[in-house]
Each structure stands twice: as structure tokens, then as C-alpha cells.
Design a protein around this motif. Structure first.
Motif, PDB file in Angstrom:
ATOM      1  N   UNK A  26       0.837  -1.212   0.000  1.00 40.74           N
ATOM      2  CA  UNK A  26       0.000   0.000   0.000  1.00 40.74           C
ATOM      3  C   UNK A  26       0.868   1.257   0.000  1.00 40.74           C
ATOM      4  N   UNK A  27       2.012   1.190   0.688  1.00 43.44           N
ATOM      5  CA  UNK A  27       2.954   2.318   0.699  1.00 43.44           C
ATOM      6  C   UNK A  27       3.425   2.618  -0.728  1.00 43.44           C
ATOM      7  N   UNK A  28       3.735   1.566  -1.487  1.00 45.55           N
ATOM      8  CA  UNK A  28       4.188   1.750  -2.875  1.00 45.55           C
ATOM      9  C   UNK A  28       3.053   2.279  -3.743  1.00 45.55           C
ATOM     10  N   UNK A  29       1.825   1.785  -3.498  1.00 43.64           N
ATOM     11  CA  UNK A  29       0.674   2.291  -4.259  1.00 43.64           C
ATOM     12  C   UNK A  29       0.472   3.784  -4.010  1.00 43.64           C
ATOM     13  N   UNK A  30       0.763   4.232  -2.769  1.00 43.40           N
ATOM     14  CA  UNK A  30       0.557   5.630  -2.403  1.00 43.40           C
ATOM     15  C   UNK A  30       1.729   6.511  -2.854  1.00 43.40           C
ATOM     16  N   UNK A  31       2.982   6.020  -2.649  1.00 41.07           N
ATOM     17  CA  UNK A  31       4.166   6.850  -2.899  1.00 41.07           C
ATOM     18  C   UNK A  31       4.777   6.627  -4.284  1.00 41.07           C
ATOM     19  N   UNK A  32       4.438   5.486  -4.915  1.00 39.32           N
ATOM     20  CA  UNK A  32       5.105   5.152  -6.170  1.00 39.32           C
ATOM     21  C   UNK A  32       6.520   4.672  -5.916  1.00 39.32           C
ATOM     22  N   UNK A  33       7.375   4.778  -6.946  1.00 38.53           N
ATOM     23  CA  UNK A  33       8.789   4.413  -6.822  1.00 38.53           C
ATOM     24  C   UNK A  33       9.559   5.682  -6.438  1.00 38.53           C
ATOM     25  N   UNK A  34       9.935   5.873  -5.175  1.00 37.74           N
ATOM     26  CA  UNK A  34      10.606   7.115  -4.754  1.00 37.74           C
ATOM     27  C   UNK A  34      11.886   7.367  -5.546  1.00 37.74           C
ATOM     28  N   UNK A  35      11.981   8.555  -6.150  1.00 41.65           N
ATOM     29  CA  UNK A  35      13.157   8.894  -6.949  1.00 41.65           C
ATOM     30  C   UNK A  35      13.138   8.289  -8.337  1.00 41.65           C
ATOM     31  N   UNK A  36      12.018   7.658  -8.713  1.00 40.32           N
ATOM     32  CA  UNK A  36      11.917   7.029 -10.021  1.00 40.32           C
ATOM     33  C   UNK A  36      11.520   8.010 -11.103  1.00 40.32           C
ATOM     34  N   UNK A  37      11.221   7.469 -12.280  1.00 42.97           N
ATOM     35  CA  UNK A  37      10.938   8.313 -13.439  1.00 42.97           C
ATOM     36  C   UNK A  37       9.459   8.294 -13.815  1.00 42.97           C
TER      37      UNK A  37
END
Length: 757
Positions: free
Chosen positions: A134-145
Motif C-alpha cells: 500500500x505504501x508503494x501504491x501511495x508513494x510510487x517508486x521514490x526517486x523514479x521516473x
């Protein structure tokens, strides 16, 4: 000991045994395992890609398995071309709550990412995999493109989440994120399958075998995402089996128990069920997709005494020492067979030197690797020079110091170091080479200069760019080791080789010693005996002197010892007189030259005294003898070209220090000449003005006033007996097959005639 304690110990032992056997096994033969392993050295994903590791840091994993997870993540980075414009890597650790260890734009090189992964600290807590998703769903890939490039999520967990993972896992995959579920410890494969992308057999891996898992992940990404696989490599499907241990409750039997009664103060006997907890091995048959490449066929079929000298000083660090141990184990597993003629020993050093594995004590790879496993890091000062001298004196006790190289086995020391020496290595290395020991140096790129000083030749050093690159250099090491006993390119070819060395005052004593060392190390590349390579040495100033003729020495050790005794002359230089001397007094049948064998003269000069050298050089070439000119320092190039006859046979070097860097090129050119077709009449094998007449694959000598196959005997007058069947003008034909035997007979006959006179 009570029963429960005993069962606990049994469960622990079973667990360790299963870890040793492998929780995931691919059912293929040893050859296929070799091909999968070979692919691991070629994998490199260079696409634009965002990779996020999701590491389970909960108490169910434990600190030990967490370290294995980190090792797997680092191993996978070796197959990724980490760069801001290509592969970016980030990491989240989860337990009770997710924690961002580092975003994808923090570290821009492979080394930086791997170092940061190593520093990651185990946090502990419950296993809340769903919360992490759920954290990834909310934040996405931190520092990603932001999904502009493919996104890959790599979950490393035992799959024993406290909450449901099905819904958040499905939502992550609906965002077109490729999810790999990598099992660790004793994973619950059913839950990991829920996490993984489809098809699960391509996205389920086991971190316990890091190399295999990295191969599996690369194999899945290679087609749609990463660049194409290396030539000869392909992705194949193989039957495999995933396993885990589950704790189940089972009925063990019944026992008599006492139950209460409705009547006051009364009990009655009854049978009660007895249950116990049991660890059961659960098997999950599947398919595994792996990249396979043709396995490099390594073997040490050459007979050598091989001693590895491994740096164990503080400068190399514990990590570097363990890397050397791993490299050594893998190399010996690849090259040491049951009937291998090589004898292996291992020494380690810091400010002390130990030889824990004596030369030749262990003949099989298994016992060697066990002994290597037992080696401990010591961490003292780096005294490489002292270690080299000690090994030359004590490392080859089974081989006498002055043993003939051809009668005994060639002796090779492979130095593994990644730390600059605190003592001098130049004198120690010279001492080692003076004992006819061949040196090979291995180290990282910043060790290049010191390793070249140790070996005396860049061709004998192996420099790696990063830790993974070290393991890719195994075939190169194998070739260098076997080039000692069987020099590459020349081993099957007969050759008559003469060195003409400038010993004039223009060269000077110090540079003459450099030329002498160059000739000495060059001779190590040839098998020296009557049948393969014969070597002659001429030194010159104003006059030329034969130090030893082609037929003087029949072994490497004898040639090397003779070279060490060559004196400096110190007068003016005349290269022309040296080449004329080689033509008339070295490259002749009377002096040991063999008919039907290629012939090369290597002229080593500072460029002085070349004015009259072109004519005798042309005369040598006319007789089928190649003239190879090596000049150090300033000289007129047109003059040098007239002597060499072609730019292909001229090497012009700016300084004596650089001479060592050209040895490989010079040896290669000499070997090319050794393989070229031979004109049997050049140089003229007929003695006493006999005429050589060439036939198909043979020749004959036409004699005048002399007789014999090579016009070697004067015609006898009167009633004196004559060799039967040979007329005064001999027309006996000789093919290359019989030439060397005949040459020896002629030399023996000549010595007898010399003794009579």
C-alpha cells in the motif's frame, strides 16, 4: 534430555540439511548447470529501468536471513548497468511499517548502490507485507521516473505475512509494475505466488542461491526489457522443484487419562488423544526459466607446479580476502580434474608468510576447496616483497632449485593482491625469476604498475575493473598458466632463433642488463630442446661474439643460466658485423641450424652502428632467415626500415622502460614466422659449395669434389673405401621428416672430425 528438547534439536538439524540441499532445485545435469553458471558471467541489463527492492526485515526472517537477502540484492546489481540514464535502484525495508532505505535517484553507480545495500541495518517487527505494498501504491517508486520507463519490484520475503496481501498485490500489478517474489529462509510459496506477476514460474525465485536467482530474473527481463542475450546464449525452460518446511499437527496415539465425574469427589479412567507438532517437507513441482551459454571449457592439462600467494593483509580488507578465496575455489573447481597433472599449493601473507596448503598435498578439487575454506584473514602489514622471496626459497620444496625445466615441472606463482606493498618488490621479484619461477600477478586496476614490476611483463598480469570482473578472468588465468609449459602459438612448431644484442658503450651497462632480462624472459615462452626450439645468443660491440650456438644448450634452465653470465662489452657498435656473423657462423648446418626449420634473428639495438647493416640483413633474408629489428631510442627510421626490410618486422620503442610492453607483440610475430611454409633450400643445407636442388616436398645436394647427403665428406682417391651407394655427386633426396635426425648425425660427424684435427 526430555522429548521436546530432542525434537527441537532434530528439527534444527533437518532445517540445516535442507538449506544445504537447496530449497529450490533445477532438475538438470552437471553440464547444464555449467552452462547456467557461464551465463551468469555474461548477464548485463543496460535498458532504461527502475528497480525497487522490497526487503522483509521482520523477526520471522531473522538477522541471518536478512543478511542473505542483502547479499542477493547486491549480487543482482552485478547484472544491472546502473547509471542515471539506464538502470536506477532503490530500496525499502518493511516489517511492522515500511521504511525507505534510499530512493532510486540517490546513488548513481553500481559500487555506490552495493555499498549502501551492505550498510542496511536489520529493523525487526511483524511481517506486514500488505502495508508495504500500500505504501508503494501511495508513494510510487521514490526517486523514479514516474512510469516513463519499465518498473520492476523485487520482493524478498519468507511469504508469512500477518495480513492479507491479495488485493494490494493485484493493484500493484494493475499499474503495470513487474513483480518478482523472491523466497528466503523456508518460504511459503503459495503466498509468494500471489505476490508475483504472471506467469508465476517466471517470477518466483529463491534468494538462497543468489547466482541462480539473478539468472532467473535476468532471463525473464531479457526479452521484453533488457538487451538481447550474448551470442550463443538462449533462455530455456527446465523442470524444477520448490520446497518448504511446514509445521503440522498430527495424531500420535492415545494415552490413559483421568476425567472428572458427575459424582462429587470421583474420577474415572479414559483414553485421551495424543497429538504432536511435526515439520513436513512440502514439494511444489514447477518450471524454471534460465539463460544458458556455452560453458568455457577450462582445464589445466599442462603439467605445472602451481602456487597461489594470497594477500591477507589489512590493506586488502576482509571482504577482499574472502573474494580471493571465492575466486580461488571456483577456479580450482573448474580446472582441477581427477587426473589433472597440476600440483597445487596455497600460501597467504601479511607481515608473516604461511603455507597452509603445501604443494601437491591435495590432488582433488574437493579437498582443496575444503582447505581453502579453512583459511583465516590475518590483517597485518603488506610485505609482498618478503613473501615473494620466502616462497621462492621454501614454497617448492619438492622441486630442486636447479631442476631442468623440461625434466621437472615448470614452477608458477600466482600473486593475488589488492594492496600496495610496504616493502620493495623489484629485487624480490628478480630473485624469484632467477630461480626459474614464472610469475603471474592478479589485482584491481590501481595495482597495475606494481604488478607489472613484480612480473616484469604486462602480459603476465591480470587486472580486473570490479569484483565481478575478477571471476570473468578465469579463462585468461588458465591460458597464462599453461603458456609456461606450452607457449601459445609456438608449442608444436620447430624454430631456430638467434638473438643479437647490442652490448656497446652507446647502450650502457644498465640498459644492457635490461636487454639481457628481456632476452631471458622471452626464452621462457619457448620449449627449448633439439626437436622444438633451438636458441643462440650473440652479443656485439665493434665485433660480434657467439655466447652460445643453436646446438649448445638443450634445456630452458641451461639457456637461462647462460644468459645470466653474459658480460657487457662497452666499445663502439656495429650491427652489420653482428648480422654478418649470424649469417656465416650461427645460422649454418655446421653450427646446429636444422634444415627444414624456420629461422629468425632478433636484433636488439639502441640504433647505433646501423649504417652497414642493410646488406647482411638482406643476405639473411635471401637465405630464408627473418630479421626482426627492435630499436630503443632515437634513430633514423629510413635506415632501420632498410635493415628490417618491412615495417612489419620493425619495432621502434622510445625508452628501455617500455621494452617489456612489446614482448607479447614480438613473441607473436616470431611465432607467426614459425608457422609459415619453409623453403628447404634456404638457408643452403649443402656444405662445401654443394648446390641444393629443390623437389616436391624434398631436396637433394649436388656435390663437386665432395660426397654424402650434404656434401660433408671429401671424395676419397685410389683404393680407399667409400660410403656404399653414394656416388661422388650425391643425389640422395631428403624430406623434412628425416632432416632433423640427419642434422644431428652431421653435427656428431663434424665434432669427430674437429677432434681428429
Amino acid at each position: 534430555m526430555n522429548l521436546s528438547s530432542f525434537e527441537s534439536i532434530c528439527i534444527f538439524l533437518i532445517s540445516q540439511a535442507l538449506l544445504a540441499l537447496g530449497i529450490q532445485q533445477i532438475h538438470v545435469g552437471q553440464e547444464m548447470i555449467g552452462k547456467i553458471s557461464a551465463a551468469g558471467q555474461l548477464m548485463q541489463c543496460s535498458a532504461s529501468l527502475d528497480v525497487l527492492f522490497l526487503l522483509d526485515g521482520s523477526y520471522s526472517i531473522g538477522k541471518g536471513s536478512f543478511e542473505r537477502s542483502k547479499h542477493f540484492a547486491g549480487k543482482l546489481c552485478d547484472a544491472l548497468d546502473i547509471h542515471p540514464d539506464r538502470v536506477r535502484v532503490g530500496m525499502i525495508q518493511f516489517s511492522s511499517t515500511p521504511h525507505l532505505e534510499f530512493p532510486l535517484d540517490s546513488y548513481l553507480t553500481k559500487q555506490e548502490v552495493k555499498e549502501r545495500i551492505k550498510r542496511t541495518v536489520f529493523r525487526g517487527g511483524s511481517t506486514e507485507t500488505g502495508q508495504a505494498l500500500k505504501y508503494i501504491l501511495h508513494k510510487g517508486f521514490p526517486g523514479g521516473r514516474n512510469s516513463s520507463v519499465p518498473e520492476v519490484l523485487i520482493i524478498i520475503s519468507d511469504g508469512k505475512s500477518q495480513g492479507s496481501t491479495a488485493v494490494p498485490a493485484m493493484q500493484v500489478k494493475e499499474r503495470h509494475i513487474t513483480v518478482f517474489a523472491v523466497g528466503i529462509k523456508f518460504p511459503r510459496w503459495e503466498e509468494l505466488q500471489v505476490l508475483a506477476s504472471e506467469p508465476p514460474e517466471r517470477h518466483l525465485l529463491f534468494a538462497g542461491d543468489a547466482e541462480d536467482a539473478a539468472n532467473g530474473l535476468y532471463s525473464t527481463l531479457s526479452d521484453p526489457v533488457c538487451t538481447a542475450t550474448a551470442p550463443g546464449c538462449k533462455v530455456e525452460s527446465h523442470p524444477c522443484e520448490r520446497r518448504t518446511l511446514e509445521t503440522v499437527k498430527e495424531l500420535a496415539g492415545s494415552y490413559v487419562c483421568w476425567k472428572g465425574s458427575k459424582q462429587p469427589n470421583a474420577v474415572q479412567a479414559s483414553l485421551c488423544p495424543f497429538t504432536r507438532w511435526k515439520r513436513v517437507l512440502i514439494k511444489h513441482p514447477s518450471r524454471c526459466f534460465r539463460t544458458v551459454c556455452p560453458a568455457a571449457k577450462l582445464s589445466l592439462e599442462c603439467g605445472v607446479d602451481l602456487l597461489f600467494l594470497m594477500d591477507s593483509s589489512a590493506g586488502v580488507t576482509l571482504e577482499g580476502f574472502l573474494r580471493f578465496k571465492a575466486f580461488l575455489k571456483r577456479f580450482l573447481q573448474a580446472v582441477v580434474g581427477q587426473d589433472s597433472p597440476v600440483s597445487v599449493g596455497v600460501a597467504q601473507y601479511d607481515d608473516n608468510i604461511k603455507v597452509p596448503i603445501e604443494l601437491g598435498r591435495h590432488k582433488d578439487a574437493l579437498s582443496l576447496t575444503k582447505r581453502i575454506d579453512a583459511l583465516n584473514f590475518s590483517g597485518g602489514r603488506t610485505l609482498t616483497g618478503r613473501a615473494l622471496q620466502y616462497i621462492a626459497q621454501h614454497g617448492f620444496r619438492s622441486s630442486p632449485v636447479f631442476a631442468d625445466v623440461q625434466d621437472g615441472l615448470p614452477r608458477v606463482v600466482v600473486l593475488l593482491t589488492d594492496s600496495k606493498s610496504e616493502d620493495s618488490v623489484a629485487e624480490a621479484a628478480k630473485y624469484v625469476k632467477d630461480q626459474n619461477i614464472f610469475l603471474i600477478g592478479i589485482g584491481s586496476s590501481f595495482m597495475r604498475a606494481e604488478l607489472t614490476t613484480v612480473t616484469g611483463n604486462p602480459q603476465q598480469t591480470i587486472v580486473y575493473s570490479d569484483p565481478q570482473d575478477l571471476f570473468n578472468r578465469m579463462p585468461e588465468l588458465q591460458r597464462k598458466i599453461c603458456s609456461v609449459g606450452n607457449p601459445e602459438g609456438c608449442q608444436a612448431q620447430s624454430l631456430d632463433l638467434a638473438f643479437a644484442v647490442d652490448a656497446s658503450s652507446g647502450v650502457g651497462l644498465e640498459n644492457f642488463l635490461r636487454l639481457r632480462r628481456f632476452v631471458r624472459s622471452s626464452c621462457l615462452h619457448f620449449i627449448i630442446n633439439r626437436d622444438v626450439t633451438q636458441i643462440a645468443l650473440v652479443t656485439y660491440g665493434s665485433k660480434a661474439h657467439t655466447v652460445f650456438a643453436l646446438d649448445t644448450h638443450t634445456s630452458s634452465s641451461a639457456v637461462l643460466q647462460a644468459i645470466d653470465q653474459v658480460p657487457f662489452l662497452g666499445d663502439s657498435a656495429s650491427a652489420g658485423s653482428a648480422l654478418l656473423h649470424v649469417h656465416s657462423d650461427v645460422m649454418t648446418v655446421q653450427k646446429g641450424a636444422r634444415p627444414g626449420v624456420n629461422k629468425v634473428v632478433v636484433l636488439l639495438s639502441n640504433g647505433g652502428g646501423m649504417q652497414g647493416a642493410a646488406a647482411p640483413a638482406q643476405q639473411l633474408r635471401h637465405n630464408g632467415i627473418l630479421v626482426f629489428v627492435v630499436v630503443i631510442g632515437d634513430a633514423d627510421r629510413d635506415t632501420l626500415l632498410r635493415v628490417a626490410g618491412s615495417p612489419n618486422y620493425l619495432v621502434h620503442i622510445s625508452s628501455y622502460e617500455d621494452l617489456q610492453y612489446y614482448q607479447g607483440l614480438i613473441i607473436e610475430r616470431i611465432c607467426e614466422e614459425a608457422r609459415s611454409p619453409v623453403n628447404l633450400c634456404k638457408p643452403n643445407p649443402c656444405m662445401n659449395q654443394g648446390v641444393c636442388i629443390l623437389g616436391p616436398g624434398s631436396y637433394r645436394c649436388q656435390c663437386h669434389g665432395w660426397e654424402g647427403p650434404h656434401c660433408e665428406s671429401r671424395v676419397l682417391r685410389g683404393d680407399s673405401p667409400r660410403s656404399p651407394g653414394l656416388p661422388p655427386r650425391s643425389h640422395v633426396q631428403w624430406s623434412p621428416r628425416g632432416l632433423q635426425h640427419l642434422s644431428r648425425a652431421l653435427q656428431h660427424s663434424k665434432r669427430q672430425m674437429d677432434q681428429r684435427h
